[in-house]
Design a protein around this motif. Sequence first.
Motif, PDB file in Angstrom:
ATOM      1  N   LYS A  44       0.831  -1.208   0.000  1.00  0.00           N
ATOM      2  CA  LYS A  44       0.000   0.000   0.000  1.00  0.00           C
ATOM      3  C   LYS A  44       0.861   1.251   0.000  1.00  0.00           C
ATOM      4  O   LYS A  44       0.534   2.233  -0.670  1.00  0.00           O
ATOM      5  CB  LYS A  44      -0.930   0.010   1.220  1.00  0.00           C
ATOM      6  N   ILE A  45       1.965   1.213   0.730  1.00  0.00           N
ATOM      7  CA  ILE A  45       2.883   2.353   0.755  1.00  0.00           C
ATOM      8  C   ILE A  45       3.470   2.571  -0.629  1.00  0.00           C
ATOM      9  O   ILE A  45       3.555   3.697  -1.115  1.00  0.00           O
ATOM     10  CB  ILE A  45       3.989   2.132   1.806  1.00  0.00           C
ATOM     11  N   PHE A  78       3.088   6.041  -2.883  1.00  0.00           N
ATOM     12  CA  PHE A  78       4.224   6.892  -3.225  1.00  0.00           C
ATOM     13  C   PHE A  78       4.885   6.535  -4.546  1.00  0.00           C
ATOM     14  O   PHE A  78       5.785   7.247  -4.996  1.00  0.00           O
ATOM     15  CB  PHE A  78       5.245   6.874  -2.088  1.00  0.00           C
ATOM     16  N   LYS A  79       4.490   5.424  -5.145  1.00  0.00           N
ATOM     17  CA  LYS A  79       4.982   4.972  -6.447  1.00  0.00           C
ATOM     18  C   LYS A  79       6.504   5.006  -6.510  1.00  0.00           C
ATOM     19  O   LYS A  79       7.166   4.399  -5.716  1.00  0.00           O
ATOM     20  CB  LYS A  79       4.318   5.781  -7.551  1.00  0.00           C
ATOM     21  N   THR A  92       8.869   6.061  -3.319  1.00  0.00           N
ATOM     22  CA  THR A  92       8.750   5.326  -2.060  1.00  0.00           C
ATOM     23  C   THR A  92      10.050   5.355  -1.263  1.00  0.00           C
ATOM     24  O   THR A  92      10.042   5.660  -0.071  1.00  0.00           O
ATOM     25  CB  THR A  92       8.322   3.865  -2.321  1.00  0.00           C
ATOM     26  N   LEU A  93      11.174   5.035  -1.897  1.00  0.00           N
ATOM     27  CA  LEU A  93      12.443   5.026  -1.175  1.00  0.00           C
ATOM     28  C   LEU A  93      12.822   6.414  -0.694  1.00  0.00           C
ATOM     29  O   LEU A  93      13.410   6.569   0.374  1.00  0.00           O
ATOM     30  CB  LEU A  93      13.550   4.420  -2.039  1.00  0.00           C
ATOM     31  N   THR A  94      12.474   7.437  -1.462  1.00  0.00           N
ATOM     32  CA  THR A  94      12.718   8.816  -1.034  1.00  0.00           C
ATOM     33  C   THR A  94      11.919   9.117   0.226  1.00  0.00           C
ATOM     34  O   THR A  94      12.454   9.657   1.208  1.00  0.00           O
ATOM     35  CB  THR A  94      12.335   9.805  -2.151  1.00  0.00           C
ATOM     36  N   VAL A 112      11.104  -3.029   0.039  1.00  0.00           N
ATOM     37  CA  VAL A 112      11.001  -2.329  -1.245  1.00  0.00           C
ATOM     38  C   VAL A 112      12.320  -2.321  -2.000  1.00  0.00           C
ATOM     39  O   VAL A 112      12.348  -2.413  -3.218  1.00  0.00           O
ATOM     40  CB  VAL A 112      10.496  -0.881  -1.010  1.00  0.00           C
ATOM     41  N   GLU A 113      13.429  -2.239  -1.286  1.00  0.00           N
ATOM     42  CA  GLU A 113      14.727  -2.083  -1.940  1.00  0.00           C
ATOM     43  C   GLU A 113      15.043  -3.232  -2.884  1.00  0.00           C
ATOM     44  O   GLU A 113      15.529  -3.032  -3.990  1.00  0.00           O
ATOM     45  CB  GLU A 113      15.835  -1.865  -0.907  1.00  0.00           C
TER      46      GLU A 113
END
Length: 195
Positions: free
Chosen positions: A50-51, A55-56, A59-61, A107-108
Amino acid sequence: MVPFFTGLIKIIDTYRGDLLITKGISEEQFSMILSILPLIASITVTFSRKIQKKFKNKTLTFISLSYVMACIVIGIVANVLNNGIGLPIILLMYAVLKMCSATWYTVEYKYVKNFTTEEIRNKIMFIYELIGCIVASTLSLIGSAVLEKFNVERAFLLVGLGALVAIVLSLDYMRTRFGLRPKEYKKEDIEFYSK
């Protein structure tokens, strides 16, 4: 930026325990805090998709800036407020740190494997892990040197501010190179030919 952030997480994990000890947390409370944080992380991981949708490609930013801002808040609160008022804020920021790092690791790896084929994925992951470990080890040495010169409260603040500068500079450099939509990349940037 990815290996740098992994190194930052390692430094802050060390500082986190030192700060609790410095603030006079008993062994029982220390154990409970460090037991609850992984539970918070595991709950957060279930929301990582969902995150990512929200943030598409940023996200990592979002995660890295949230993490660094939590470090800075911890450093300010630990230096300015007494334990009665400051400790609940610090514990709340510890939860934010844990949520960010749990989501980050989820995510990474997805981002590192984007645009790869099965043939080259192992090579890319090997290089990624090798560079990540070298950078994390180097940053850990720098983090220990900072902790040797300053108390943990100031070290938290200094590392947080230093990380903020490094991440902002890194994000500025990467703005035209990473996190783009697939059609925005140059063909030579995303193709890898194995020989």
